[in-house]
Write a protein that holds these residues in place. Structure first.
Motif, mmCIF file in Angstrom:
data_model
loop_
_atom_site.group_PDB
_atom_site.id
_atom_site.type_symbol
_atom_site.label_atom_id
_atom_site.label_comp_id
_atom_site.label_asym_id
_atom_site.label_seq_id
_atom_site.Cartn_x
_atom_site.Cartn_y
_atom_site.Cartn_z
ATOM 1 N N ALA A 76 10.057 -7.309 -60.781
ATOM 2 C CA ALA A 76 9.493 -6.330 -61.723
ATOM 3 C C ALA A 76 10.265 -5.025 -61.566
ATOM 4 C CB ALA A 76 8.004 -6.114 -61.457
ATOM 5 N N PRO A 77 11.414 -4.894 -62.232
ATOM 6 C CA PRO A 77 12.304 -3.751 -61.973
ATOM 7 C C PRO A 77 11.759 -2.398 -62.394
ATOM 8 C CG PRO A 77 13.148 -5.120 -63.770
ATOM 9 C CD PRO A 77 12.018 -5.866 -63.150
ATOM 10 N N ASP A 78 10.648 -2.355 -63.170
ATOM 11 C CA ASP A 78 10.077 -1.063 -63.539
ATOM 12 C C ASP A 78 8.850 -0.717 -62.711
ATOM 13 O OD1 ASP A 78 8.263 -2.869 -64.557
ATOM 14 O OD2 ASP A 78 7.976 -1.801 -66.470
ATOM 15 N N ASP A 84 1.692 0.128 -56.903
ATOM 16 C CA ASP A 84 1.385 -0.856 -57.933
ATOM 17 C C ASP A 84 0.622 -2.074 -57.438
ATOM 18 O OD1 ASP A 84 2.456 0.739 -59.856
ATOM 19 O OD2 ASP A 84 4.310 -0.390 -60.114
ATOM 20 N N LEU A 85 -0.148 -1.922 -56.366
ATOM 21 C CA LEU A 85 -1.116 -2.916 -55.917
ATOM 22 C C LEU A 85 -2.474 -2.225 -55.835
ATOM 23 C CD1 LEU A 85 1.758 -3.863 -54.571
ATOM 24 C CD2 LEU A 85 0.295 -5.335 -53.188
ATOM 25 N N PRO A 86 -3.558 -2.970 -55.995
ATOM 26 C CA PRO A 86 -4.872 -2.305 -55.944
ATOM 27 C C PRO A 86 -5.207 -1.699 -54.587
ATOM 28 C CG PRO A 86 -5.055 -4.499 -56.908
ATOM 29 C CD PRO A 86 -3.680 -4.393 -56.340
ATOM 30 N N LYS A 87 -4.810 -2.393 -53.499
ATOM 31 C CA LYS A 87 -5.171 -1.904 -52.168
ATOM 32 C C LYS A 87 -4.228 -2.496 -51.126
ATOM 33 C CE LYS A 87 -9.293 -2.924 -50.505
ATOM 34 N NZ LYS A 87 -10.763 -2.896 -50.243
ATOM 35 N N TYR A 88 -3.947 -1.700 -50.095
ATOM 36 C CA TYR A 88 -3.009 -2.081 -49.031
ATOM 37 C C TYR A 88 -3.710 -2.057 -47.679
ATOM 38 C CZ TYR A 88 0.371 -0.519 -52.606
ATOM 39 O OH TYR A 88 1.080 -0.331 -53.765
ATOM 40 N N PHE A 251 0.174 -8.160 -55.884
ATOM 41 C CA PHE A 251 1.141 -7.576 -56.811
ATOM 42 C C PHE A 251 1.325 -8.552 -57.967
ATOM 43 C CE2 PHE A 251 5.514 -7.024 -58.363
ATOM 44 C CZ PHE A 251 5.495 -5.666 -58.662
ATOM 45 N N ILE A 252 1.318 -8.053 -59.194
ATOM 46 C CA ILE A 252 1.515 -8.900 -60.367
ATOM 47 C C ILE A 252 2.939 -8.702 -60.877
ATOM 48 C CG2 ILE A 252 0.739 -9.458 -62.701
ATOM 49 C CD1 ILE A 252 -2.052 -8.559 -61.913
ATOM 50 N N THR A 253 3.719 -9.787 -60.842
ATOM 51 C CA THR A 253 5.131 -9.733 -61.223
ATOM 52 C C THR A 253 5.284 -9.888 -62.741
ATOM 53 O OG1 THR A 253 5.649 -12.110 -61.196
ATOM 54 C CG2 THR A 253 5.567 -10.967 -59.058
ATOM 55 N N ASP A 254 6.520 -9.755 -63.195
ATOM 56 C CA ASP A 254 6.835 -9.975 -64.607
ATOM 57 C C ASP A 254 7.091 -11.446 -64.917
ATOM 58 O OD1 ASP A 254 6.608 -7.263 -65.093
ATOM 59 O OD2 ASP A 254 8.775 -6.886 -65.056
ATOM 60 N N TRP A 255 7.140 -12.292 -63.884
ATOM 61 C CA TRP A 255 7.408 -13.712 -64.101
ATOM 62 C C TRP A 255 6.171 -14.421 -64.647
ATOM 63 C CZ3 TRP A 255 9.276 -13.154 -58.562
ATOM 64 C CH2 TRP A 255 10.655 -12.900 -58.515
ATOM 65 N N THR A 256 6.392 -15.443 -65.450
ATOM 66 C CA THR A 256 5.283 -16.298 -65.874
ATOM 67 C C THR A 256 5.135 -17.448 -64.882
ATOM 68 O OG1 THR A 256 6.709 -17.682 -67.266
ATOM 69 C CG2 THR A 256 5.681 -15.747 -68.292
#
Length: 263
Positions: A76-78, A84-88, A251-256
């Motif tokens: 996810a290059p942007d 960009d994760l809800p919690k760490y 983390f939610i990536t751009d990949w399907t």
């Protein structure tokens, strides 16, 4: 919040970045690949990469950042892994010392981020075949357990596997195995079926991470390797610093998901 399953990855990450969503991500952006996060100092990065290579079931590597960069250029290059994760979870010398929604203050130029495959990815394929995914039904986190399944050591990284559990109707177990085996990059087929005591789980109603879910009559607990394994390893090896996702807060990536399905 309505429509979380229809959010595209950028929209979902925007909610995480502004702390509008600080909950588990199961069922979010359905059809897009979710990932576990591990952040380590660069002097530990090679040994951890070797650990992942030797233990691909719990730790399938999807992307690795450049040293000092919080940007996963392939996944996810942007995006920015600091926000960009809800919690760490922040581990210091093996102790969970902080839960944070933004790790910008902890980031420095010697850190490397690893994204590892997550079993949330194959849940859409299960649902398409009408196989229930209980934690989505019950609106909670997937239950995860420490086990007696030994990982292969690499450098200082040594310890046992963590597994996630989904109760599967007995008549669907064979199909669940077949479906998830088509996703080897996100944990693949189960590592154990039924009889939790055989892998060191004494009480299935008391997960070590996540939430308990209902196991209905006629259902069998099925266990998959889990990307929370590095957090269990951290508790054993006690690195000065390891930052991870909070279990279930991915983390939610751009990949399907289809990009990781082997037909």
């Amino acid at each position: 919040m309505e429509g979380i399953s229809d959010l595209n990855p950028s929209e979902a990450r925007g909610l995480f970045r502004t702390n509008e969503w600080v909950k588990p991500t199961a069922g979010m952006s359905r059809g897009y690949t979710q990932a576990n996060l591990v952040v380590l100092p660069k002097e530990m990065a090679f040994d951890f990469l070797l650990f992942c290579q030797r233990n691909p079931k719990p730790c399938p590597v999807l992307d690795v950042t450049d040293i000092g960069s919080p940007v996963p250029q392939v996944a996810a290059p942007d995006s920015d892994l600091r926000v960009d994760l809800p919690k760490y979870n922040v581990y210091e010398k093996g102790v969970l010392t902080k839960e944070m929604t933004d790790i910008t203050s902890l980031w420095h130029e010697d850190l490397v981020g690893f994204l590892l495959g997550c079993s949330f990815t194959f849940e859409s394929a299960l649902l398409k075949k009408n196989i229930p995914v209980r934690q989505i039904e019950e609106g909670c986190n997937v239950p995860m357990y420490k086990t007696n399944l030994k990982c292969i050591k690499a450098g200082p990284f040594d310890g046992n596997m963590v597994v996630s559990m989904r109760p599967i109707p007995a008549s669907n177990v064979a199909d669940a195995v077949k479906i998830t085996s088509r996703f080897p990059a996100v944990h693949g087929a189960p590592v154990h079926i039924g009889h939790p005591e055989q892998i060191g789980i004494n009480d299935i109603t008391q997960p070590d991470f996540g939430d308990p879910v209902t196991v209905k009559e006629g259902e069998i607990p099925v266990f998959w390797a889990c990307g929370v394994t590095p957090q269990n390893i951290a508790m054993n090896m006690k690195p000065d610093l390891m930052i991870t996702h909070s279990p279930g807060h991915m983390f939610i990536t751009d990949w399907t998901d289809e990009e990781f399905e082997v037909l």
